[in-house]
Design a protein around this motif. Structure first.
Motif, short mmCIF file in Angstrom:
data_model
loop_
_atom_site.label_atom_id
_atom_site.label_comp_id
_atom_site.label_asym_id
_atom_site.label_seq_id
_atom_site.Cartn_x
_atom_site.Cartn_y
_atom_site.Cartn_z
N UNK A 67 10.96 -13.11 -29.44
CA UNK A 67 10.04 -12.78 -30.50
C UNK A 67 9.62 -14.26 -31.35
N UNK A 68 10.58 -14.82 -31.82
CA UNK A 68 10.29 -16.12 -32.43
C UNK A 68 9.48 -17.15 -31.91
N UNK A 69 10.13 -17.22 -30.33
CA UNK A 69 9.21 -18.17 -29.48
C UNK A 69 7.86 -17.49 -29.42
N UNK A 70 7.85 -16.44 -29.16
CA UNK A 70 6.12 -16.10 -29.00
C UNK A 70 5.44 -16.23 -30.20
N UNK A 71 5.90 -15.91 -31.36
CA UNK A 71 5.15 -16.11 -32.46
C UNK A 71 4.87 -17.43 -32.92
N UNK A 72 5.98 -18.31 -32.89
CA UNK A 72 5.64 -19.85 -33.24
C UNK A 72 4.58 -20.41 -32.14
N UNK A 73 4.84 -19.96 -30.80
CA UNK A 73 4.04 -20.61 -29.85
C UNK A 73 2.67 -20.25 -30.01
N UNK A 74 2.33 -19.03 -30.29
CA UNK A 74 0.82 -18.49 -30.64
C UNK A 74 0.36 -19.31 -31.97
N UNK A 75 1.21 -19.33 -33.07
CA UNK A 75 0.74 -19.87 -34.03
C UNK A 75 0.33 -21.48 -33.61
N UNK A 76 1.12 -22.16 -33.14
CA UNK A 76 1.16 -23.53 -32.66
C UNK A 76 -0.32 -23.59 -32.07
N UNK A 77 -0.46 -22.49 -31.01
CA UNK A 77 -1.72 -22.86 -30.34
C UNK A 77 -2.84 -22.76 -31.06
N UNK A 78 -2.79 -21.53 -31.96
CA UNK A 78 -4.05 -21.19 -32.83
C UNK A 78 -4.42 -22.62 -33.68
N UNK A 79 -3.06 -23.15 -34.24
CA UNK A 79 -3.56 -24.44 -35.23
C UNK A 79 -3.99 -25.51 -34.48
N UNK A 80 -3.37 -25.83 -33.28
CA UNK A 80 -3.91 -26.91 -32.69
C UNK A 80 -5.28 -26.62 -31.94
N UNK A 81 -5.90 -25.39 -31.59
CA UNK A 81 -7.02 -25.04 -31.07
C UNK A 81 -7.97 -25.14 -32.28
N UNK A 82 -7.55 -24.74 -33.48
CA UNK A 82 -8.51 -25.10 -34.78
C UNK A 82 -8.75 -26.66 -35.16
#
Length: 175
Positions: free
Chosen positions: A14-29
């Protein structure tokens, strides 16, 4: 602590998925902002320096969280795999733990230790040997009595240990 240990794999995932998704969103932005700024004719250095202050700490925290949760997930997954168990592996793991104290906290020797035979397993083995004619009736009765006596001794010992732990916890709480 028991719940967390039992569900460590799901928690790390769960922590891996949440942090990975947030990292992807921030880097995408950040990538979208940089692309838009470069398309508008702004200098790359100015855009990146303007984004570095607010987003660099966020990206750093998310990268660290993703790496740590990835390692935790991998470790939890490895612990759940079918690991061979034997006395030889246990003694080798104990030697490694003595040599390298930092590894001792991982519980490697307990992980590879062969399981203790249960009373039911011993009783089934005793019955099988009696039916197969390997032991005679008096030997069967004697071993059966010893097995039942050991089980009751183990039950009493376990009850005493439970009471000692409960007494220790209650004395800690009252302090």
């Amino acid at each position: 602590m028991g719940w967390l240990r039992d569900n460590a794999l799901a928690v790390w995932l769960g922590v891996l998925l949440v942090s990975g998704i947030l990292l992807t969103v921030v880097l995408g932005y950040v990538g979208l902002v940089v692309t838009t700024a470069l398309g508008g004719g702004a200098g790359a250095v100015g855009v990146l320096s303007g984004l570095a202050l607010p987003y660099l700490p966020i990206v750093a925290v998310l990268v660290v969280a993703t790496v740590i949760s990835g390692l935790g997930f991998s470790w939890s997954l490895l612990r759940r795999l079918s690991i061979p168990r034997s006395e030889r592996l246990q003694s080798a793991a104990e030697r490694v733990e003595r040599e390298y104290p930092a590894i001792d906290g991982l519980g490697l020797s307990e992980t590879v230790a062969p399981p203790e035979p249960s009373t039911e397993d011993a009783l089934d083995d005793l019955k099988r040997r009696y039916v197969a004619g390997e032991i005679d009736e008096p030997t069967f009765e004697r071993k059966l009595d010893r097995l039942v006596a050991n089980e009751s001794v183990d039950d009493v010992r376990a009850a005493r240990e439970r009471e000692a732990v409960l007494d220790e916890r209650s004395s800690e709480r009252s302090s």
